[in-house]
Design a protein around this motif. Sequence first.
Motif, PDB file in Angstrom:
ATOM      1  N   GLN A 277      46.161 -28.864 -23.827  1.00 20.42           N
ATOM      2  CA  GLN A 277      45.080 -29.126 -24.772  1.00 20.42           C
ATOM      3  C   GLN A 277      44.831 -30.612 -24.937  1.00 20.42           C
ATOM      4  OE1 GLN A 277      42.904 -27.219 -26.555  1.00 20.42           O
ATOM      5  NE2 GLN A 277      43.630 -25.683 -25.113  1.00 20.42           N
ATOM      6  N   SER A 278      45.887 -31.345 -25.190  1.00 24.80           N
ATOM      7  CA  SER A 278      45.679 -32.764 -25.482  1.00 24.80           C
ATOM      8  C   SER A 278      45.250 -33.503 -24.229  1.00 24.80           C
ATOM      9  CB  SER A 278      46.947 -33.375 -26.065  1.00 24.80           C
ATOM     10  OG  SER A 278      47.823 -33.751 -25.046  1.00 24.80           O
TER      11      SER A 278
ATOM     12  N   TYR B 227      57.979 -31.241 -28.270  1.00 22.45           N
ATOM     13  CA  TYR B 227      56.599 -31.641 -28.119  1.00 22.45           C
ATOM     14  C   TYR B 227      56.445 -33.107 -27.784  1.00 22.45           C
ATOM     15  CZ  TYR B 227      55.143 -27.062 -29.458  1.00 22.45           C
ATOM     16  OH  TYR B 227      54.941 -25.711 -29.459  1.00 22.45           O
TER      17      TYR B 227
ATOM     18  N   LEU C 192      57.296 -27.941 -18.467  1.00 22.86           N
ATOM     19  CA  LEU C 192      57.578 -27.869 -19.904  1.00 22.86           C
ATOM     20  C   LEU C 192      57.703 -26.432 -20.357  1.00 22.86           C
ATOM     21  CD1 LEU C 192      54.948 -30.424 -21.219  1.00 22.86           C
ATOM     22  CD2 LEU C 192      57.347 -30.831 -20.723  1.00 22.86           C
ATOM     23  N   ALA C 193      58.422 -26.231 -21.438  1.00 22.79           N
ATOM     24  CA  ALA C 193      58.489 -24.895 -22.032  1.00 22.79           C
ATOM     25  C   ALA C 193      57.072 -24.456 -22.379  1.00 22.79           C
ATOM     26  CB  ALA C 193      59.357 -24.935 -23.290  1.00 22.79           C
ATOM     27  N   LEU C 194      56.853 -23.154 -22.348  1.00 20.07           N
ATOM     28  CA  LEU C 194      55.484 -22.640 -22.460  1.00 20.07           C
ATOM     29  C   LEU C 194      54.703 -23.207 -23.640  1.00 20.07           C
ATOM     30  CD1 LEU C 194      53.302 -20.781 -21.429  1.00 20.07           C
ATOM     31  CD2 LEU C 194      54.238 -18.969 -22.845  1.00 20.07           C
ATOM     32  N   GLY C 195      55.276 -23.160 -24.806  1.00 23.58           N
ATOM     33  CA  GLY C 195      54.557 -23.638 -25.982  1.00 23.58           C
ATOM     34  C   GLY C 195      54.177 -25.100 -25.846  1.00 23.58           C
ATOM     35  N   ALA C 196      55.151 -25.888 -25.386  1.00 22.57           N
ATOM     36  CA  ALA C 196      54.887 -27.316 -25.228  1.00 22.57           C
ATOM     37  C   ALA C 196      53.869 -27.539 -24.124  1.00 22.57           C
ATOM     38  CB  ALA C 196      56.182 -28.059 -24.918  1.00 22.57           C
TER      39      ALA C 196
ATOM     40  N   LEU D  52      51.408 -25.571 -23.182  1.00 25.82           N
ATOM     41  CA  LEU D  52      50.061 -25.224 -23.650  1.00 25.82           C
ATOM     42  C   LEU D  52      49.498 -26.315 -24.548  1.00 25.82           C
ATOM     43  CD1 LEU D  52      50.466 -21.415 -24.345  1.00 25.82           C
ATOM     44  CD2 LEU D  52      49.367 -22.527 -22.414  1.00 25.82           C
ATOM     45  N   GLU D  53      50.358 -26.844 -25.402  1.00 26.19           N
ATOM     46  CA  GLU D  53      49.901 -27.911 -26.298  1.00 26.19           C
ATOM     47  C   GLU D  53      49.514 -29.147 -25.496  1.00 26.19           C
ATOM     48  OE1 GLU D  53      51.175 -30.971 -27.294  1.00 26.19           O
ATOM     49  OE2 GLU D  53      49.558 -31.151 -28.767  1.00 26.19           O
ATOM     50  N   LYS D  54      50.348 -29.450 -24.505  1.00 26.08           N
ATOM     51  CA  LYS D  54      50.095 -30.622 -23.683  1.00 26.08           C
ATOM     52  C   LYS D  54      48.771 -30.478 -22.943  1.00 26.08           C
ATOM     53  CE  LYS D  54      52.078 -34.364 -22.374  1.00 26.08           C
ATOM     54  NZ  LYS D  54      51.964 -35.496 -22.534  1.00 26.08           N
TER      55      LYS D  54
ATOM     56  N   TYR E  16      48.435 -20.915 -32.606  1.00 26.60           N
ATOM     57  CA  TYR E  16      47.666 -22.159 -32.628  1.00 26.60           C
ATOM     58  C   TYR E  16      46.694 -22.241 -33.790  1.00 26.60           C
ATOM     59  CZ  TYR E  16      49.897 -22.857 -28.263  1.00 26.60           C
ATOM     60  OH  TYR E  16      50.859 -22.994 -27.307  1.00 26.60           O
TER      61      TYR E  16
END
Lengths: 477, 261, 297
Positions: free
Chosen positions: A106-107, B200, A96-100, A102-104, C264
């Motif tokens: 976390q969850s 996302y 995944l792209a970096l931002g996505a 990192l978010e993933k 964030y």
Amino acid sequence: MKDINGESTVDSIDSGVNRRNFLKVGATAAAATAVAGVTSVGMAESATAASYNPKKFAGSTVKILLVDGERDQNGIKDKVADIQKTLGIKVEVTALALGAQLEKIQSVLHAPTSEYDIIDNLGFTVSGVVGGGLYTKLNTYIDNKELTAAKYNYPADFPAGQLDYTSRYDVANNKFGGKDVYLIPGMHSGSVIMFYRKDLLAAAGIPVPKNWEDYIDAARKLNVGAVSGTSMIGGNDVSLILVDWYARFASMGGKLMSGTPGAKNYKPNLTGATAVRSVQHLIDCAEVSPKGVGSFGFTESVDAFSRGEVALMLCWSTIAGSAFNPATSKVASKIGAAQIPGDANTSGRPIRGGWGLGIPKNLPQKRKDAAWMVMQYITSADFDKYQFDNYQTDPNRRGTYADAALNKKYPYLKVAGQAMENAKMLDVALIPETFELVGEAAREFNLAIIGSQTAKQACANAQASWEKILKRAGHLA
Amino acid sequence: MIALVGIFPIAYLFLLSTKRRIDIGDAPPSLKIDWSVVVDNYKEVLFDRSYISSTINTLIITSVVVIVSLLIGTPAAYVLSRLKIKGSERISTTILSLRFMPPVAVAVPILLSMRFLHVANTRIGLIIPYVAFSLPLVIWILIGFFDEIPTEIDEAAEIDGANKWRILLQVLVPLVRPGIVVAGIFASIFIWNEFLIGMYVIDAESLKTVPIADAGLISAQRPIDWNVAATVGVVTLVPLLIASLAIQKHIVQGITSGAVK
Amino acid sequence: MSKTTKSESFLLRHETKTLLGPAMIYLALFSVFPLLYSLGISFFEFDRVAGKWNFLGLGNYKEILSDKVFWSSILITALMVGIALLVEVIAGVSLAIFFGQKLKGSKIVRAILITPMILNPVVVGLMWRALLNPQWGLFNWFIGLIGVDNPPIWLADPKWTLWTLIFVDVWQWTPFIFVVVFARYQALPTDVFESARVDGASPLKVIRYITLPLVSSAVVFAAIFRGIDSFRTFDLVYGLTFGGPGRSTTTLSFYSFENGFVYYRYGFSSALSYIMVIMATIGFAVLLKWIPVRKSH
């Protein structure tokens, strides 16, 4: 910090390492491997001793989460069939792209059960996710001879400094290093090295600069005609800090922070002499850089160099692949690579980059076990060499950096390996506000580079900005 | 002419998509085209980066979203435009103001809701929020078109005994057809290019839409392949270009046939 | 009256509700709910390490009001949105009138002209980054041809970055105004123009007194939509300048994005977005009093 033979290796925080130490360690590691190999053969012959059983968890599926855009997934995808054959495990890779990503992460880490079995973690995030107790300790796996091949050679085959960044972590005291292993360095590491035009330096009779004064002198002398003395990532980009500023600051002996996070005394030191000197050096270099360097991102800087318009440059070693490749660089045959300059008495300390692969804690035991087998495969020496040879992502292992055949093909490899030994971790990687801090500093220093403020002003503004953020986050009173 | 300014960057895009990485940086770029390079670039975009599959995904999602939005939105616009129900002004203004919200703010709640409904990482997980995004736009465009039609037509039909549904479907829809087309086009354009939510919600490579796939062009540690980016631009542009050329015929047709006087 | 079936009579009795209902329900579920959720978030902050939310009350809002960047971004947003919109409207309307004259080949030119707005945001950002490159960007090469040497660094000179962004925004979105106004223009009855021509009115007079008033509803509509959209998007800032140099191109929407998705700080970012929504709502309400958004019945 001692390696398995009790040899003193790199002290990760303060002193650099010179070439002799590096080679000594490499040789020791090779010797250790040989010894271990002999012993394990002997042991396999004895019926009762446990021996490496690759197929122990055959039939499982292991899902890996990587970052996209760095070619991390390419090697694994090539080897899916081989992993199936050797381990009997099916592998699925998501990038995944970096931002996505990192978010993933976390969850996924906070869910009851993790969706992924192996996750690649950016060095900056390690203190958050590993420090937060979200990953499985790997020591028992590494020591387990049935699950770990003898030739795996952890920790000796990895640069010591890297182990104290993307591998070992002291959760109790929230510090990098220690004895507990939570991650294995992968899929790629990487530091910063200096690229130079052999032909231009030779023609002007200038030796490869070894310290920052010589560097700016050389850049000024070579700034002739269509060629700029140097280039940099001068734009409003975090890499400005990571690649160019920190290389100077750390090499000049600068200490970024004092105190400890959370103890309300974590104070930045951006107004000190070293910080100002390093920003000033950036400004001076900008004057002999291509026009518009203040808008340069990573790409523009590398492009300028590859087109032959720049004589000296610092950059992530990963671009060495494209710079030395005639298909993407007009000066492929004319360039050399070296360690970044140091200061009067110290060698260069570039920033330590890198990622670490981990197994989430919120998984049933069987999935963790299967994950370890695959993790081992994709961090093994053979795979490291394969990935590097085919995709030129920075290797993780000393063996790869020292490999003779690879060095013949990629002349910069040894230099990159040395940088990995010398590299210094960015101090603020300990706190989650890292991105914000680096981003703010980049904004201020960029303004200095384009001439909107002096080095002193930039440092003062950055200091004020950092203090505000640190106070808000509770690290500073 | 202004046309030149508009066209020039696009022409550059086409040209750049035919070059090798190393040739970028020649200013001005040579006009010679090496077809083997063209094949390489396009092959990489279409196959290695699976733009064929992402274009199909985007097509499917966009079509479904537009159709659903039009189905729900047209009757709503009809009511808000012509029926004098109390608060219709306020309702229509509120609907428009739903569009004030920056996608940044709703991205996280939407992601969480889609996960909650267990449709994260599916096409439906994108379709649901995208319809919500398009509805205000569609409704407002159609309200505008409905407003243009004189109410005498409604009254005449009512006298003939038609109920509101019939008025809508048989009398008004044919008249608002150009409006429907325009609303559809705009909704498509905005959905086609949406990427914040998509990035996302979708993980699986096979489900990526074109804008999500684009994000793979940029990386912090590799130089951007400008020529590949240009190729991506061409590949994503051409289908829409062809579609809009085809639609143009319909707009003109619709407008001239709808101009009942 | 013909006999109606049970479902038909249901529809008959609740006509208005069934016509408007689906849309309202859908929007309530998937539009209003995320908005309220996000409002809720704005009173908290997310602790990434602990993985939990801390209640802050009005903390985020207080921080915003004392944040220098917030106030500067209001100004930047106003400038960027306002000026870009003005130019886009003037250019779009002019184009619509120009193309109304049914010149040969105009259909193809029209199709090409709308391409800027249908390109993907990432591609647009990269493309202009390439075009504006100080070394090899064709933009500088082009203006060099007409004699402009030593151009400023478009993407790094604080004096020019805002204008550069406005320029690219105008390039990308003028077609939107053009399409909307043109569609309206084409639907206008021709008899009004005929009689004006018969009366001997000059083209300029025709435009001023006939054309413009007739398309005004479309212009207003397009302007409002474009205004709202440019208020809340940040693709160009993200792709070209990342809010810099310094904060010279940090718009409200970019600032919200940066805090939410790069740092964030979801709570802070939501609070910023809410302030944006409040501002937009107030602005819009004020606008409604001055300009008839919809044709009065």
